[in-house]
Design a protein around this motif. Sequence first.
Motif, PDB file in Angstrom:
ATOM      1  N   LEU A 125       0.805  -1.217   0.000  1.00  0.00           N
ATOM      2  CA  LEU A 125       0.000   0.000   0.000  1.00  0.00           C
ATOM      3  C   LEU A 125       0.846   1.279   0.000  1.00  0.00           C
ATOM      4  N   ASP A 126       2.157   1.111  -0.022  1.00  0.00           N
ATOM      5  CA  ASP A 126       3.038   2.280   0.058  1.00  0.00           C
ATOM      6  C   ASP A 126       2.945   3.177  -1.171  1.00  0.00           C
ATOM      7  N   THR A 127       2.423   2.679  -2.267  1.00  0.00           N
ATOM      8  CA  THR A 127       2.288   3.505  -3.471  1.00  0.00           C
ATOM      9  C   THR A 127       0.902   4.129  -3.596  1.00  0.00           C
ATOM     10  N   THR A 128      -0.074   3.615  -2.849  1.00  0.00           N
ATOM     11  CA  THR A 128      -1.439   4.141  -2.956  1.00  0.00           C
ATOM     12  C   THR A 128      -1.863   4.992  -1.767  1.00  0.00           C
ATOM     13  N   VAL A 129      -1.236   4.808  -0.628  1.00  0.00           N
ATOM     14  CA  VAL A 129      -1.581   5.565   0.580  1.00  0.00           C
ATOM     15  C   VAL A 129      -0.568   6.686   0.775  1.00  0.00           C
ATOM     16  N   LYS A 130      -1.064   7.884   1.003  1.00  0.00           N
ATOM     17  CA  LYS A 130      -0.196   9.042   1.202  1.00  0.00           C
ATOM     18  C   LYS A 130      -0.082   9.353   2.683  1.00  0.00           C
ATOM     19  N   VAL A 131       1.153   9.372   3.168  1.00  0.00           N
ATOM     20  CA  VAL A 131       1.434   9.729   4.554  1.00  0.00           C
ATOM     21  C   VAL A 131       1.797  11.210   4.565  1.00  0.00           C
ATOM     22  N   LEU A 132       0.970  12.003   5.224  1.00  0.00           N
ATOM     23  CA  LEU A 132       1.129  13.453   5.226  1.00  0.00           C
ATOM     24  C   LEU A 132       1.608  13.916   6.599  1.00  0.00           C
ATOM     25  N   LYS A 133       2.806  14.469   6.641  1.00  0.00           N
ATOM     26  CA  LYS A 133       3.356  14.964   7.903  1.00  0.00           C
ATOM     27  C   LYS A 133       2.852  16.381   8.137  1.00  0.00           C
ATOM     28  N   THR A 134       2.275  16.584   9.312  1.00  0.00           N
ATOM     29  CA  THR A 134       1.730  17.890   9.659  1.00  0.00           C
ATOM     30  C   THR A 134       2.681  18.628  10.597  1.00  0.00           C
TER      31      THR A 134
END
Length: 106
Positions: free
Chosen positions: A61-70
């Motif tokens: 899922l590392d290519t489809t899920v976006k991890v957004l750092k706030t």
Amino acid sequence: MNSQKIVNLLTICKKAGKLVTGFDISIDAIKDGTSKYVLVAVDISPKTLKELNFLLTKNGLDTTVKVLKTSLTMEDIYNCISVKAGIIAICDDGFGKSFEKLTAES
């Protein structure tokens, strides 16, 4: 800085019922396809972030899920949505795209 805009959007997202908080619940939402965006607090532990990235990679899922750092701390998140969490899964693509835009501008 867009911290206040992120807080405002997070509040709206919670009222709309389009987020889940916490590591395990967020992972479940990602695995079942409910969420494609994950917000991460600035003060999350490196171990937790590493585990999140490992599970995303392990499940492909590392290519489809976006991890957004706030720029928000876990305390900021608590003050906003009354839940102390370092990881929040956004369960709506519209909200997710808005968070993506705001975190990119920060």
